[in-house]
Design an enzyme around this catalytic site. Structure first.
Site, PDB file in Angstrom:
ATOM      1  N   GLY A  66       0.796   0.090  -4.679  1.00 42.04           N
ATOM      2  CA  GLY A  66       0.987   1.064  -5.626  1.00 42.04           C
ATOM      3  C   GLY A  66       1.993   2.217  -5.051  1.00 42.04           C
TER       4      GLY A  66
ATOM      5  N   LEU B 262      -2.785   1.890  -4.476  1.00 41.94           N
ATOM      6  CA  LEU B 262      -4.006   2.516  -5.170  1.00 41.94           C
ATOM      7  C   LEU B 262      -5.422   2.640  -4.025  1.00 41.94           C
ATOM      8  CD1 LEU B 262      -3.902   0.439  -8.525  1.00 41.94           C
ATOM      9  CD2 LEU B 262      -2.792   2.645  -7.843  1.00 41.94           C
TER      10      LEU B 262
ATOM     11  N   ASN C 143       2.701  -6.148  -2.573  1.00 40.70           N
ATOM     12  CA  ASN C 143       2.025  -7.167  -1.449  1.00 40.70           C
ATOM     13  C   ASN C 143       0.579  -7.677  -2.081  1.00 40.70           C
ATOM     14  OD1 ASN C 143       0.986  -4.381  -1.140  1.00 40.70           O
ATOM     15  ND2 ASN C 143      -0.204  -5.233   0.706  1.00 40.70           N
ATOM     16  N   GLU C 144       0.498  -7.370  -3.500  1.00 41.84           N
ATOM     17  CA  GLU C 144      -0.821  -7.866  -4.322  1.00 41.84           C
ATOM     18  C   GLU C 144      -1.247  -9.037  -3.903  1.00 41.84           C
ATOM     19  OE1 GLU C 144       1.448  -5.618  -5.466  1.00 41.84           O
ATOM     20  OE2 GLU C 144       0.307  -4.252  -6.388  1.00 41.84           O
TER      21      GLU C 144
HETATM   22  C1  LIG Z   1      -9.800   0.181 -12.016  1.00 35.59           C
HETATM   23  C2  LIG Z   1      -8.975  -0.992 -12.014  1.00 35.59           C
HETATM   24  C3  LIG Z   1      -9.610  -2.069 -12.121  1.00 35.59           C
HETATM   25  C4  LIG Z   1      -8.986  -3.178 -11.856  1.00 35.59           C
HETATM   26  C5  LIG Z   1      -7.710  -3.528 -11.500  1.00 35.59           C
HETATM   27  C6  LIG Z   1      -7.695  -4.787 -10.849  1.00 35.59           C
HETATM   28  C7  LIG Z   1      -6.584  -5.288 -10.254  1.00 35.59           C
HETATM   29  C8  LIG Z   1      -5.002  -4.513 -10.677  1.00 35.59           C
HETATM   30  C9  LIG Z   1      -4.250  -4.642  -9.210  1.00 35.59           C
HETATM   31  C10 LIG Z   1      -3.466  -3.485  -9.222  1.00 35.59           C
HETATM   32  C11 LIG Z   1      -2.436  -3.479  -8.242  1.00 35.59           C
HETATM   33  C12 LIG Z   1      -2.958  -2.973  -7.003  1.00 35.59           C
HETATM   34  C13 LIG Z   1      -2.284  -2.209  -6.369  1.00 35.59           C
HETATM   35  C14 LIG Z   1      -2.588  -1.399  -5.065  1.00 35.59           C
HETATM   36  O1  LIG Z   1      -2.132  -0.521  -4.676  1.00 35.59           O
HETATM   37  S1  LIG Z   1      -3.737  -2.115  -3.863  1.00 35.59           S
HETATM   38  C15 LIG Z   1      -3.762  -1.313  -2.532  1.00 35.59           C
HETATM   39  C16 LIG Z   1      -2.760  -2.032  -1.652  1.00 35.59           C
HETATM   40  N1  LIG Z   1      -2.637  -1.304  -0.436  1.00 35.59           N
HETATM   41  C17 LIG Z   1      -2.510  -1.802   0.837  1.00 35.59           C
HETATM   42  O2  LIG Z   1      -2.514  -3.084   0.757  1.00 35.59           O
HETATM   43  C18 LIG Z   1      -2.435  -0.962   2.056  1.00 35.59           C
HETATM   44  C19 LIG Z   1      -3.475  -1.245   2.811  1.00 35.59           C
HETATM   45  N2  LIG Z   1      -3.237  -0.356   4.022  1.00 35.59           N
HETATM   46  C20 LIG Z   1      -2.282  -0.483   4.954  1.00 35.59           C
HETATM   47  O3  LIG Z   1      -1.412  -1.405   5.002  1.00 35.59           O
HETATM   48  C21 LIG Z   1      -2.294   0.373   5.990  1.00 35.59           C
HETATM   49  O4  LIG Z   1      -3.653   1.077   5.868  1.00 35.59           O
HETATM   50  C22 LIG Z   1      -1.052   1.571   5.968  1.00 35.59           C
HETATM   51  C23 LIG Z   1      -0.803   2.146   4.881  1.00 35.59           C
HETATM   52  C24 LIG Z   1       0.041   0.740   6.392  1.00 35.59           C
HETATM   53  C25 LIG Z   1      -1.535   2.539   7.244  1.00 35.59           C
HETATM   54  O5  LIG Z   1      -1.708   1.860   8.243  1.00 35.59           O
HETATM   55  P1  LIG Z   1      -2.318   2.831   9.721  1.00 35.59           P
HETATM   56  O6  LIG Z   1      -1.795   4.151   9.566  1.00 35.59           O
HETATM   57  O7  LIG Z   1      -2.290   1.968  10.824  1.00 35.59           O
HETATM   58  O8  LIG Z   1      -3.743   3.290   8.894  1.00 35.59           O
HETATM   59  P2  LIG Z   1      -5.100   2.262   8.824  1.00 35.59           P
HETATM   60  O9  LIG Z   1      -4.610   0.980   8.201  1.00 35.59           O
HETATM   61  O10 LIG Z   1      -5.840   2.517  10.033  1.00 35.59           O
HETATM   62  O11 LIG Z   1      -5.831   3.269   7.783  1.00 35.59           O
HETATM   63  C26 LIG Z   1      -6.546   4.397   7.877  1.00 35.59           C
HETATM   64  C27 LIG Z   1      -7.588   4.866   6.919  1.00 35.59           C
HETATM   65  O12 LIG Z   1      -7.016   4.528   5.519  1.00 35.59           O
HETATM   66  C28 LIG Z   1      -7.855   3.520   4.719  1.00 35.59           C
HETATM   67  N3  LIG Z   1      -7.137   3.145   3.658  1.00 35.59           N
HETATM   68  C29 LIG Z   1      -5.869   2.302   4.060  1.00 35.59           C
HETATM   69  N4  LIG Z   1      -5.231   1.857   2.846  1.00 35.59           N
HETATM   70  C30 LIG Z   1      -6.195   2.222   1.843  1.00 35.59           C
HETATM   71  C31 LIG Z   1      -6.121   2.255   0.261  1.00 35.59           C
HETATM   72  N5  LIG Z   1      -5.083   1.466  -0.296  1.00 35.59           N
HETATM   73  N6  LIG Z   1      -7.299   2.661  -0.219  1.00 35.59           N
HETATM   74  C32 LIG Z   1      -8.278   3.444   0.402  1.00 35.59           C
HETATM   75  N7  LIG Z   1      -8.256   3.383   1.546  1.00 35.59           N
HETATM   76  C33 LIG Z   1      -7.036   3.032   2.651  1.00 35.59           C
HETATM   77  C34 LIG Z   1      -8.310   2.593   5.770  1.00 35.59           C
HETATM   78  O13 LIG Z   1      -9.309   1.816   5.409  1.00 35.59           O
HETATM   79  C35 LIG Z   1      -8.584   3.411   6.991  1.00 35.59           C
HETATM   80  O14 LIG Z   1      -9.803   4.076   6.545  1.00 35.59           O
HETATM   81  P3  LIG Z   1     -10.781   4.200   7.917  1.00 35.59           P
HETATM   82  O15 LIG Z   1     -12.222   4.770   7.271  1.00 35.59           O
HETATM   83  O16 LIG Z   1     -11.312   3.172   8.360  1.00 35.59           O
HETATM   84  O17 LIG Z   1     -10.149   5.336   8.786  1.00 35.59           O
END
Ligand SMILES: CC/C=C\C/C=C\CCCC/C=C/C(=O)SCCNC(=O)CCNC(=O)[C@H](O)C(C)(C)COP(=O)(O)OP(=O)(O)OC[C@H]1O[C@@H](n2cnc3c(N)ncnc32)[C@H](O)[C@@H]1OP(=O)(O)O
Length: 210
Positions: A90, A52, A114-115
């Site tokens: 997500g 997400l 990994n939440e």
């Molecule tokens: C409306 C709802 C209200 C309430 C609900 C509340 C709670 C309910 C919880 C629901 C369950 C949640 C589910 C989820 O999916 S939460 C998201 C979890 N995701 C992660 O933990 C992933 C985090 N990201 C990573 O681990 C790495 O980015 C990844 C995917 C392995 C890639 O690595 P890499 O290639 O090295 O790239 P970068 O880390 O450098 O990232 C590049 C760039 O992308 C941005 N980014 C990464 N992940 C996200 C994301 N999930 N959402 C938005 N943006 C993301 C990151 O910040 C970098 O941006 P930049 O501008 O710095 O270049």
């Protein structure tokens, strides 16, 4: 279906809306019996989906959050088949909703819910989807520790079905799809799938989610 929403295919409202519209169109297309979903991002190693979009869950209006949450649930109800690289949270859910998961065998990729590592809770229907795939005990450990599994570990607990060299993912996905499509008749497959999910559907109905 190729997902290409740089940098990491995070599931934003716009992205999920487009995804659901595309899936709806495919559902109505009588010629379509299966779907392979993959990421065509150009980053290396490749991300399937970062889950997400965290920016959608911070500082937004209640209306926006409601709309976002609704489309997350819609996405989860629709998926079919996948292949992938990194799939946290997500992104993992997206692949769990598929019938078969093929993962590129690169130890730099990880998959899991990994939440808890992020200080948030995987909603119960994320958890149930995981239980249905890897069983209760594996889910208990995975969710409480917020584990992200490397490909070999993911295969071992059944979180993915097959590992293949990175350059063969799509070929193997196509071969697998061909095999699944040899099963005659949509009706028997759909009915079998509904039966397998009967208890879960009932739980969702009880929670007023469908
Ligand atoms: C409306 C709802 C209200 C309430 C609900 C509340 C709670 C309910 C919880 C629901 C369950 C949640 C589910 C989820 O999916 S939460 C998201 C979890 N995701 C992660 O933990 C992933 C985090 N990201 C990573 O681990 C790495 O980015 C990844 C995917 C392995 C890639 O690595 P890499 O290639 O090295 O790239 P970068 O880390 O450098 O990232 C590049 C760039 O992308 C941005 N980014 C990464 N992940 C996200 C994301 N999930 N959402 C938005 N943006 C993301 C990151 O910040 C970098 O941006 P930049 O501008 O710095 O270049």
């Amino acid at each position: 279906m190729h997902m290409q929403s740089p940098p990491v295919n995070s599931l934003s409202l716009d992205f999920l809306t487009e995804l659901c519209i595309s899936l709806e169109k495919l559902e109505m297309d009588k010629g379509c019996r299966g779907l392979i979903i993959t990421s065509v991002l150009s980053n290396q190693p490749k991300v399937f989906s970062a889950g997400l979009d965290i920016l959608e869950m911070y500082g937004k209006s209640p209306e926006h959050c409601g709309e976002f949450w609704k489309v997350v649930q819609e996405m989860w109800l629709k998926f079919y088949g996948s292949n992938m690289g990194s799939s946290p949270a997500g992104g993992c859910l997206l692949s769990l909703t598929c019938d078969y998961r093929i993962m590129a065998d690169n130890p730099r990729y990880t998959i899991g819910l990994n939440e808890t590592q992020l200080g948030i809770v995987a909603p119960f229907w994320f958890k149930e989807t995981m239980v249905n795939t890897v069983g209760h005990r594996n889910t208990e450990v995975a969710l409480q520790l917020g584990l992200l599994y490397k490909p070999a570990e993911a295969l071992k607990i059944g979180l993915v079905d097959q590992l293949v060299p990175e350059d063969q993912v799509f070929t193997v996905a196509s071969q697998t799809m061909t095999k699944w499509l040899t099963i005659p008749g949509n009706v028997s497959v759909i009915t079998t799938k509904s039966t397998l999910n009967l208890l879960f559907s009932f739980q969702l109905w009880c929670f007023n989610l469908v």
